[in-house]
Design a protein around this motif. Structure first.
Motif, PDB file in Angstrom:
ATOM      1  N   LYS B  57       1.691 -35.474 -16.353  1.00 27.57           N
ATOM      2  CA  LYS B  57       1.431 -36.388 -17.543  1.00 27.57           C
ATOM      3  C   LYS B  57       1.508 -37.488 -16.917  1.00 27.57           C
ATOM      4  O   LYS B  57       2.271 -38.298 -16.487  1.00 27.57           O
ATOM      5  CB  LYS B  57       2.143 -35.896 -18.702  1.00 27.57           C
ATOM      6  CG  LYS B  57       2.170 -34.522 -19.780  1.00 27.57           C
ATOM      7  CD  LYS B  57       2.533 -34.206 -20.575  1.00 27.57           C
ATOM      8  CE  LYS B  57       2.406 -32.669 -20.611  1.00 27.57           C
ATOM      9  NZ  LYS B  57       3.204 -32.518 -22.452  1.00 27.57           N
ATOM     10  N   GLY B  58       0.062 -37.906 -17.692  1.00 26.50           N
ATOM     11  CA  GLY B  58       0.363 -39.720 -17.643  1.00 26.50           C
ATOM     12  C   GLY B  58       0.385 -40.068 -19.125  1.00 26.50           C
ATOM     13  O   GLY B  58       1.461 -39.890 -19.814  1.00 26.50           O
ATOM     14  N   ASP B  59      -0.190 -41.717 -19.427  1.00 25.03           N
ATOM     15  CA  ASP B  59       0.518 -42.382 -20.800  1.00 25.03           C
ATOM     16  C   ASP B  59      -0.465 -41.491 -22.168  1.00 25.03           C
ATOM     17  O   ASP B  59       0.463 -40.918 -23.138  1.00 25.03           O
ATOM     18  CB  ASP B  59       0.325 -43.627 -20.124  1.00 25.03           C
ATOM     19  CG  ASP B  59       0.488 -44.429 -19.366  1.00 25.03           C
ATOM     20  OD1 ASP B  59       0.063 -45.023 -18.953  1.00 25.03           O
ATOM     21  OD2 ASP B  59       1.998 -44.533 -19.050  1.00 25.03           O
ATOM     22  N   ILE B  60      -1.109 -40.979 -21.873  1.00 21.65           N
ATOM     23  CA  ILE B  60      -1.975 -40.230 -22.894  1.00 21.65           C
ATOM     24  C   ILE B  60      -2.796 -38.835 -22.967  1.00 21.65           C
ATOM     25  O   ILE B  60      -4.108 -38.399 -22.998  1.00 21.65           O
ATOM     26  CB  ILE B  60      -3.094 -41.293 -23.099  1.00 21.65           C
ATOM     27  CG1 ILE B  60      -3.437 -41.549 -21.575  1.00 21.65           C
ATOM     28  CG2 ILE B  60      -2.627 -43.001 -23.938  1.00 21.65           C
ATOM     29  CD1 ILE B  60      -5.013 -41.989 -22.628  1.00 21.65           C
ATOM     30  N   PRO B  61      -2.013 -38.430 -22.617  1.00 21.37           N
ATOM     31  CA  PRO B  61      -2.025 -36.567 -22.264  1.00 21.37           C
ATOM     32  C   PRO B  61      -3.061 -35.755 -23.499  1.00 21.37           C
ATOM     33  O   PRO B  61      -3.048 -34.517 -22.788  1.00 21.37           O
ATOM     34  CB  PRO B  61      -0.969 -36.330 -21.789  1.00 21.37           C
ATOM     35  CG  PRO B  61      -0.148 -36.431 -22.286  1.00 21.37           C
ATOM     36  CD  PRO B  61      -0.622 -38.448 -22.539  1.00 21.37           C
ATOM     37  N   GLU B  62      -2.579 -36.116 -24.190  1.00 17.73           N
ATOM     38  CA  GLU B  62      -3.256 -35.675 -25.650  1.00 17.73           C
ATOM     39  C   GLU B  62      -4.389 -34.979 -25.419  1.00 17.73           C
ATOM     40  O   GLU B  62      -5.386 -35.617 -25.480  1.00 17.73           O
ATOM     41  CB  GLU B  62      -2.320 -36.003 -27.053  1.00 17.73           C
ATOM     42  CG  GLU B  62      -0.604 -36.211 -26.876  1.00 17.73           C
ATOM     43  CD  GLU B  62      -0.134 -37.298 -26.079  1.00 17.73           C
ATOM     44  OE1 GLU B  62       1.180 -37.696 -25.884  1.00 17.73           O
ATOM     45  OE2 GLU B  62      -1.332 -38.126 -25.704  1.00 17.73           O
ATOM     46  N   GLY B  63      -4.203 -33.367 -25.809  1.00 17.70           N
ATOM     47  CA  GLY B  63      -6.171 -32.968 -26.030  1.00 17.70           C
ATOM     48  C   GLY B  63      -7.083 -33.366 -24.746  1.00 17.70           C
ATOM     49  O   GLY B  63      -7.874 -32.583 -24.668  1.00 17.70           O
ATOM     50  N   TYR B  64      -5.598 -32.938 -23.091  1.00 20.53           N
ATOM     51  CA  TYR B  64      -6.658 -33.396 -22.060  1.00 20.53           C
ATOM     52  C   TYR B  64      -6.081 -31.393 -21.298  1.00 20.53           C
ATOM     53  O   TYR B  64      -4.684 -32.253 -21.618  1.00 20.53           O
ATOM     54  CB  TYR B  64      -6.592 -34.553 -21.676  1.00 20.53           C
ATOM     55  CG  TYR B  64      -7.842 -35.314 -21.926  1.00 20.53           C
ATOM     56  CD1 TYR B  64      -6.594 -36.513 -23.036  1.00 20.53           C
ATOM     57  CD2 TYR B  64      -8.790 -35.478 -21.901  1.00 20.53           C
ATOM     58  CE1 TYR B  64      -6.764 -37.837 -23.568  1.00 20.53           C
ATOM     59  CE2 TYR B  64      -9.392 -37.118 -22.366  1.00 20.53           C
ATOM     60  CZ  TYR B  64      -8.784 -37.609 -22.713  1.00 20.53           C
ATOM     61  OH  TYR B  64      -9.485 -38.693 -23.500  1.00 20.53           O
ATOM     62  N   SER B  65      -6.018 -31.538 -20.673  1.00 22.49           N
ATOM     63  CA  SER B  65      -5.914 -30.750 -19.238  1.00 22.49           C
ATOM     64  C   SER B  65      -6.785 -30.933 -18.211  1.00 22.49           C
ATOM     65  O   SER B  65      -7.393 -31.755 -18.342  1.00 22.49           O
ATOM     66  CB  SER B  65      -5.403 -29.653 -19.862  1.00 22.49           C
ATOM     67  OG  SER B  65      -6.244 -28.628 -19.929  1.00 22.49           O
ATOM     68  N   VAL B  66      -5.174 -30.561 -17.286  1.00 24.42           N
ATOM     69  CA  VAL B  66      -5.740 -30.378 -15.689  1.00 24.42           C
ATOM     70  C   VAL B  66      -6.005 -29.246 -15.044  1.00 24.42           C
ATOM     71  O   VAL B  66      -5.208 -29.003 -14.993  1.00 24.42           O
ATOM     72  CB  VAL B  66      -5.494 -32.237 -14.857  1.00 24.42           C
ATOM     73  CG1 VAL B  66      -5.887 -33.365 -15.626  1.00 24.42           C
ATOM     74  CG2 VAL B  66      -4.031 -31.565 -14.934  1.00 24.42           C
ATOM     75  N   SER B  67      -6.922 -29.842 -13.827  1.00 22.71           N
ATOM     76  CA  SER B  67      -7.010 -28.433 -12.683  1.00 22.71           C
ATOM     77  C   SER B  67      -7.079 -28.628 -11.222  1.00 22.71           C
ATOM     78  O   SER B  67      -8.675 -29.362 -11.413  1.00 22.71           O
ATOM     79  CB  SER B  67      -7.954 -27.545 -13.015  1.00 22.71           C
ATOM     80  OG  SER B  67      -7.769 -26.079 -11.821  1.00 22.71           O
TER      81      SER B  67
END
Lengths: 113, 113
Positions: B57-67
């Motif tokens: 996670k970076g500084d603002i991960p809320e509401g996002y995901s990655v693959s």
């Protein structure tokens, strides 16, 4: 105090002027310093990359790092209208998380013909 | 030249939609990043990946995901888009061998209505 401070401008200069862009920082662990140029609605483009203190020159661009003052500069000689863009400074430390960059918020530069 | 390619320049999505932003790099870089850029707030790190299937996670991960299923591809997912996710999204990549300079894609301007 923010980790990286950069005057947002806007900065407006006549064509041919020497431009000085600056950033100050608070983290003494920063060792790698970058300058990016970002045209409107485009991604940032890497301009200069320097390690530790000293100067680096590339064409009309010179990057300076003064670690003792925690101050970095980008000089643009003989500025051109095509240099009009936002300039971002970025830096990272030499520790295990050195792939993480800390950015300034950018300075908007306009070079008037 | 390093090439980081984002799948779309402009996207308009509706509130509640699941949104996928794709990024591909051709330099065999270990690290890949997703940032968002907003006026007055600068670049903010959402997520980064230092290897296939690895993410932090970076500084603002809320509401996002990655693959990251393949080394060259890094996807950002907005699980349920909201209007406050309207922004410029920037993908970047960098070497994993101590060199810290990052190379950016052209950006995706996402508007959530």
């Amino acid at each position: 105090q923010k980790e990286v401070e950069q005057d947002p401008g806007p900065l407006s200069v006549p064509e041919g002027a020497i431009v000085s862009l600056n950033c100050t920082y608070s983290n003494s662990a920063f060792q790698y310093f970058m300058w990016y140029r970002q045209y409107s609605r485009k991604g940032p483009e890497l301009l200069m990359y320097t390690y530790s203190s000293g100067n680096k020159e590339d064409g009309r661009f010179t990057a300076q790092v003064d670690k003792s003052s925690k101050y970095i500069s980008l000089f643009i000689r003989d500025s051109q209208p095509s240099d009009s863009a936002t300039y971002l400074c970025a830096m990272s430390d030499s520790g295990g998380s050195n792939y993480k960059l800390t950015f300034g918020k950018g300075t908007l530069l306009t070079v008037n013909p | 030249d390093v090439k980081v390619t984002q799948s779309s320049r402009y996207l308009v999505k509706r509130t509640g939609e699941k949104v996928f932003l794709e990024c591909v790099q051709d330099m065999d870089h270990e690290n890949m990043f997703w940032y968002r850029q907003d006026p007055g707030l600068g670049l903010r790190l959402i997520y980064f990946s230092y290897d296939v299937k690895m993410k932090e996670k970076g500084d603002i991960p809320e509401g996002y995901s990655v693959s990251r299923e393949k080394k060259e591809r890094f996807s950002l997912i907005l699980e349920s888009a909201s209007t406050n996710q309207t922004s410029m999204y920037l993908c970047a990549s960098s070497f994993g061998d101590g060199r810290t300079e990052a190379f950016f894609g052209q950006g995706t301007r996402l508007t959530v209505v």
